[in-house]
Write a protein that holds these residues in place. Structure first.
Motif, PDB file in Angstrom:
ATOM      1  N   GLY A 148       0.808  -1.193  -0.210  1.00  0.00           N
ATOM      2  CA  GLY A 148       0.000   0.166   0.034  1.00  0.00           C
ATOM      3  C   GLY A 148       0.897   1.229   0.045  1.00  0.00           C
ATOM      4  O   GLY A 148       1.721   1.325  -0.879  1.00  0.00           O
ATOM      5  N   GLU A 149       0.465   2.050   1.028  1.00  0.00           N
ATOM      6  CA  GLU A 149       1.555   3.324   1.057  1.00  0.00           C
ATOM      7  C   GLU A 149       2.627   3.068   2.110  1.00  0.00           C
ATOM      8  O   GLU A 149       3.383   4.063   2.577  1.00  0.00           O
ATOM      9  N   ARG A 150       3.021   1.810   2.563  1.00  0.00           N
ATOM     10  CA  ARG A 150       3.961   1.540   3.596  1.00  0.00           C
ATOM     11  C   ARG A 150       4.942   0.613   2.831  1.00  0.00           C
ATOM     12  O   ARG A 150       4.889   0.167   2.040  1.00  0.00           O
ATOM     13  N   LEU A 151       6.109   0.659   3.338  1.00  0.00           N
ATOM     14  CA  LEU A 151       7.203  -0.190   3.098  1.00  0.00           C
ATOM     15  C   LEU A 151       7.584  -1.217   4.177  1.00  0.00           C
ATOM     16  O   LEU A 151       7.727  -0.594   5.451  1.00  0.00           O
ATOM     17  N   GLN A 152       7.742  -2.374   3.779  1.00  0.00           N
ATOM     18  CA  GLN A 152       7.771  -3.289   4.465  1.00  0.00           C
ATOM     19  C   GLN A 152       9.583  -3.354   4.580  1.00  0.00           C
ATOM     20  O   GLN A 152       9.811  -3.888   3.383  1.00  0.00           O
ATOM     21  N   LEU A 153      10.346  -3.722   5.587  1.00  0.00           N
ATOM     22  CA  LEU A 153      11.583  -3.961   5.496  1.00  0.00           C
ATOM     23  C   LEU A 153      12.141  -5.107   6.447  1.00  0.00           C
ATOM     24  O   LEU A 153      11.716  -5.128   7.552  1.00  0.00           O
ATOM     25  N   ASN A 154      12.599  -5.900   5.741  1.00  0.00           N
ATOM     26  CA  ASN A 154      13.037  -7.308   6.599  1.00  0.00           C
ATOM     27  C   ASN A 154      14.666  -6.950   6.864  1.00  0.00           C
ATOM     28  O   ASN A 154      15.551  -6.552   6.259  1.00  0.00           O
ATOM     29  N   ILE A 155      14.879  -6.926   8.134  1.00  0.00           N
ATOM     30  CA  ILE A 155      16.373  -6.499   8.845  1.00  0.00           C
ATOM     31  C   ILE A 155      16.960  -7.641   9.670  1.00  0.00           C
ATOM     32  O   ILE A 155      15.906  -8.429  10.371  1.00  0.00           O
ATOM     33  N   LYS A 156      18.109  -7.863  10.040  1.00  0.00           N
ATOM     34  CA  LYS A 156      18.801  -8.518  10.859  1.00  0.00           C
ATOM     35  C   LYS A 156      19.565  -7.652  11.507  1.00  0.00           C
ATOM     36  O   LYS A 156      20.359  -6.763  11.046  1.00  0.00           O
ATOM     37  N   VAL A 157      19.358  -7.619  12.868  1.00  0.00           N
ATOM     38  CA  VAL A 157      20.112  -6.725  13.771  1.00  0.00           C
ATOM     39  C   VAL A 157      21.238  -7.704  14.525  1.00  0.00           C
ATOM     40  O   VAL A 157      20.886  -8.728  14.821  1.00  0.00           O
ATOM     41  N   VAL A 158      22.504  -7.019  14.460  1.00  0.00           N
ATOM     42  CA  VAL A 158      23.508  -7.242  15.133  1.00  0.00           C
ATOM     43  C   VAL A 158      23.756  -6.381  16.314  1.00  0.00           C
ATOM     44  O   VAL A 158      24.311  -5.380  16.387  1.00  0.00           O
ATOM     45  N   PRO A 159      23.171  -6.576  17.695  1.00  0.00           N
ATOM     46  CA  PRO A 159      23.226  -5.879  18.782  1.00  0.00           C
ATOM     47  C   PRO A 159      24.511  -5.915  19.337  1.00  0.00           C
ATOM     48  O   PRO A 159      25.402  -6.943  19.290  1.00  0.00           O
ATOM     49  N   GLY A 160      24.870  -4.946  20.166  1.00  0.00           N
ATOM     50  CA  GLY A 160      26.225  -5.019  21.023  1.00  0.00           C
ATOM     51  C   GLY A 160      27.285  -4.786  20.188  1.00  0.00           C
ATOM     52  O   GLY A 160      28.426  -5.113  20.489  1.00  0.00           O
ATOM     53  N   SER A 161      27.169  -4.008  19.281  1.00  0.00           N
ATOM     54  CA  SER A 161      28.400  -3.761  18.193  1.00  0.00           C
ATOM     55  C   SER A 161      28.959  -2.420  18.672  1.00  0.00           C
ATOM     56  O   SER A 161      28.285  -1.575  19.502  1.00  0.00           O
ATOM     57  N   SER A 162      30.099  -2.198  18.229  1.00  0.00           N
ATOM     58  CA  SER A 162      31.005  -1.057  18.659  1.00  0.00           C
ATOM     59  C   SER A 162      30.420   0.361  18.148  1.00  0.00           C
ATOM     60  O   SER A 162      30.267   1.235  18.992  1.00  0.00           O
TER      61      SER A 162
END
Length: 101
Positions: free
Chosen positions: A9-23
């Motif tokens: 529709g009027e939205r963008l769906q974004l698939n993400i992989k997060v790597v937490p605890g990075s510098s």
């Protein structure tokens, strides 16, 4: 169109992989159908999610409230819903990011 984002529709769906605890918080390319983002926050009490949304809002020049975490609140794999108006910025980001796979 790549499989890491799609228009809904009027939205963008974004698939993400997060790597937490990075510098530091930064984009880290595309891998296995997901945009990788390193996050300089620990995955505790929603800190990494808050950092992710703040980082994207600043980069995309949109309000944090316009970015909705649809799935993956406690996972490294997340799906976010963003305003469709940011599509060009997202595509440009990946074109200039050397970490794409």
């Amino acid at each position: 169109m790549d499989d890491w984002f799609r228009i809904d529709g009027e939205r963008l769906q974004l698939n993400i992989k997060v790597v937490p605890g990075s510098s530091r918080t930064e984009f880290a390319g595309v891998n296995n159908g997901r945009l990788r983002i390193r996050i300089a926050a620990i995955p505790e009490d929603g800190r990494a999610n808050n950092e992710l949304i703040a980082f994207l809002a600043k980069f995309l020049n949109c309000a944090k409230k316009e970015i909705v975490l649809q799935s993956g609140e406690r996972s490294r794999q997340k799906t976010l819903s963003l305003p469709g108006s940011v599509q060009q910025k997202i595509e440009h980001l990946i074109e200039r990011n050397p970490g794409n796979k």
